[in-house]
Design an enzyme around this catalytic site. Structure first.
Site, mmCIF file in Angstrom:
data_model
loop_
_atom_site.group_PDB
_atom_site.id
_atom_site.type_symbol
_atom_site.label_atom_id
_atom_site.label_comp_id
_atom_site.label_asym_id
_atom_site.label_seq_id
_atom_site.Cartn_x
_atom_site.Cartn_y
_atom_site.Cartn_z
ATOM 1 N N SER A 145 0.857 -1.189 0.000
ATOM 2 C CA SER A 145 0.000 0.000 0.000
ATOM 3 C C SER A 145 0.887 1.230 0.000
ATOM 4 O O SER A 145 2.021 1.192 0.503
ATOM 5 C CB SER A 145 -0.898 0.011 1.246
ATOM 6 N N TYR A 158 -1.552 -0.298 10.103
ATOM 7 C CA TYR A 158 -1.680 -0.853 8.750
ATOM 8 C C TYR A 158 -0.492 -0.422 7.893
ATOM 9 O O TYR A 158 0.111 -1.240 7.189
ATOM 10 C CB TYR A 158 -2.990 -0.356 8.146
ATOM 11 N N LYS A 162 2.435 -2.679 6.047
ATOM 12 C CA LYS A 162 2.675 -2.665 4.605
ATOM 13 C C LYS A 162 4.114 -2.280 4.273
ATOM 14 O O LYS A 162 4.670 -2.728 3.259
ATOM 15 C CB LYS A 162 1.685 -1.719 3.925
#
Length: 253
Positions: A145, A158, A162
């Site tokens: 991401s 998150y 990533k």
């Protein structure tokens, strides 16, 4: 010619977290070019529906949780039993159960994010390597991401996971060469149920940051993955392809 009518390539892909969203978009792109796919997901009913849409004989589903090592082994075993090979692996399964600053983050949630987003990807890579790729070659695509390329408001855990996924890509690319190529895709905001909280009710505001004038859709990532999982990308490994609609152009990156 429909995807079901297209001549088979003989290649097989395992795509995790593919009952919907980006994972399904990737599976759909691979089936459309003639590959067969094994898809995984937590919701058995949604998985069955996805398999029906992809086409009988072209796809099978294996329900389970990505971080479960037994599920990882079963998914690869099913692929080998059904199709006799696992040329490609797409590590797409991911989670982001919390929004907010990491200074207040419950560490048990942080562990869950890493187990699902990073450790599961390593587990699936180990399984496909042992079952097929070590002796026969292949390719892996990890779905990272843009959140892993810088700091992120509200989705710090998150983003950290990533960033780890991007480094995992480098490590695997180095260790599994020359037989297996390993690359990552770092999407910006893609219109999926997973990311809905980031754009629903404010899509025009969100779109304003993108020079190409729209948010991403799963097909955008499907096309990028299909390229990286093809002979056309035969000299590409260890790379992270940013697919962001030009978002970083507005960030001076």
């Amino acid at each position: 010619m429909t995807a079901q009518e297209r001549e088979l390539t003989g290649r097989v892909a395992l795509v995790t977290g593919a009952s919907r969203g980006i994972g399904y978009g990737i599976a759909e792109a691979l089936v459309a070019r003639g590959d067969r796919v094994v898809i995984t997901g937590r919701n058995e009913d949604a998985l069955k529906e996805a398999v029906e849409r992809l086409g009988p004989g072209r796809a099978i589903g294996v329900p389970g949780k990505a971080h479960d090592e037994a599920h990882q082994a079963v998914a690869v075993e099913r692929a080998m039993e059904a199709f006799g090979r696992v040329d490609y692996l797409v590590n797409n399964a991911g989670t982001n159960p919390v929004f907010g600053p990491i200074a207040d983050l419950d560490l048990s949630i942080a562990r869950k994010v890493f187990e699902t987003n990073v450790i599961s990807a390593l587990g699936f890579a180990q399984q496909t390597w042992k079952a097929w790729q070590k002796d026969n070659g292949g390719a892996i695509v990890n779905i990272a991401s843009v959140a892993g390329l810088g700091s992120s408001r509200f989705v710090g855990a998150y983003g950290i996971s990533k960033a780890a996924m991007i480094n995992l890509t480098l490590q695997l690319a180095h260790e599994l060469a020359p037989g297996v190529r390993v690359n990552a895709i770092a999407p910006a905001l893609v219109k999926t149920q997973f990311a809905a909280v980031l754009y629903e009710g404010r899509e025009q505001e969100a779109v304003a940051s993108y020079p190409l004038g729209r948010l991403g859709v799963p097909e955008d990532i499907g096309g990028a993955a299909a390229f990286l999982l093809s002979d056309a990308a035969g000299w590409v490994t260890g790379q992270t392809l940013v697919v962001d609609g030009g978002l970083f152009l507005n960030m001076g990156v």
